[in-house]
Design an enzyme around this catalytic site. Structure first.
Site, PDB file in Angstrom:
ATOM      1  N   ASP A   1      36.596  42.503  38.966  1.00 27.20           N
ATOM      2  CA  ASP A   1      36.177  43.895  39.182  1.00 27.20           C
ATOM      3  C   ASP A   1      37.158  44.692  40.028  1.00 27.20           C
ATOM      4  OD1 ASP A   1      33.872  43.390  37.720  1.00 27.20           O
ATOM      5  OD2 ASP A   1      32.716  42.805  39.482  1.00 27.20           O
ATOM      6  N   GLU A   2      38.436  44.325  39.983  1.00 26.63           N
ATOM      7  CA  GLU A   2      39.452  45.015  40.781  1.00 26.63           C
ATOM      8  C   GLU A   2      40.490  45.732  39.922  1.00 26.63           C
ATOM      9  OE1 GLU A   2      39.823  45.474  43.943  1.00 26.63           O
ATOM     10  OE2 GLU A   2      38.449  44.097  44.939  1.00 26.63           O
TER      11      GLU A   2
END
Length: 284
Positions: A227-228
């Site tokens: 999720d980066e």
């Protein structure tokens, strides 16, 4: 209309717009559209340019060779796409159908310029959706201790179909670094929260526990860091203390499908330039 789209980025300096536009005008190309952005903080210049190829007197290969030589003199990083080339998109899903339905419906209506040759899942639950849209469905369950083997099967199938873009339409599996590296900047994920808040699993419950007054969804390119990845699209809706976690999920589903479809459209229309951990997303 036959057209080409170029995405360009480089260190900012004077004369770039004039030099690039002159390159094309001197070869009798009609520039249909030119969008540009200068990041003054980072000193970077970004451009999206659309060319009319209807009267092109040279081949694609000649265009690419000539522009490649020109780009080298200016230190341009670039990519070229052609309007008549239809990308092949694979949809990966688990058990939740709202994002899948939305993408398939937009493709059927001609709103997304791509082909969807297959849908892949780790559960059989959504095969009926694939059948409704007449898209081949493949199920590869993830058995304990055999996730690597399952991923190899998926990668082999994607390669066999010459997939250009992988869309994780609520595919509830964490991809390995090998999988992500196999499709660099070609995997789009939808996260059911407004990143960078509430990363990882069960974000609606954690948002409710935190008492947030807005919930949202984020579409981003998948990277090795969960999720980066660079964010492509986001949206939110206001909520109140009366909304419990189940209500947040219901509201969130609508946001998720909208955000993912907009992100996929931006990618397919070649409006996204990745710059480090950020994206430059040009308007249509």
């Amino acid at each position: 209309m036959r057209e080409a789209i170029l995405l360009i980025q480089t260190a900012d300096r004077k004369g770039l717009l004039a030099a690039i536009s002159t390159f094309f005008s001197s070869r009798s190309f009609n520039i249909l559209q030119c969008r540009q952005y200068t990041d003054l903080r980072e000193g970077r210049y970004f451009m999206r340019i659309r060319l009319d190829l209807s009267d092109m007197e040279i081949t694609r290969k000649q265009l690419e060779e000539e522009f490649g030589g020109f780009a080298a003199t200016l230190g341009l990083e670039y990519s070229i796409y052609y309007g008549e080339d239809k990308p092949k998109v694979a949809l990966l899903v688990s058990k939740t159908s709202h994002c899948l339905y939305d993408l398939l419906a937009h493709v059927r209506e001609g709103d997304l310029g791509c082909e969807i040759p297959l849908i892949i899942s780790n559960h059989p639950d959504l095969e009926h959706v694939a059948d409704m849209f007449r898209v081949p469905f493949f199920c590869f369950p993830v058995e304990p201790g055999h996730k690597a083997e399952q991923e190899e099967q998926v990668i082999e199938l994607l390669d066999r179909h010459h997939i250009d873009l992988v869309v994780l339409a609520r595919y509830m599996q964490v991809l390995s670094d090998r999988f992500i590296e196999h499709y660099p900047s070609r995997i789009i994920n939808i996260h059911h929260a407004f990143l960078p808040a509430f990363q990882g699993g069960n974000p609606y419950l954690r948002a409710w526990e935190r008492g947030v007054k807005m919930i949202g969804a984020t579409a981003h390119y998948a990277t090795a860091e969960l999720d980066e990845g660079p964010i492509i699209e986001q949206d939110v809706e206001r909520i109140t203390h009366e909304s419990d976690p189940d209500e947040l999920k219901r509201i969130g589903k609508d946001i998720e499908r909208r955000v993912l479809t907009r992100a996929v459209r931006a990618h397919l229309e070649h409006r996204v330039i990745i710059s480090g951990r950020r994206t430059i997303v040009f308007s249509r």
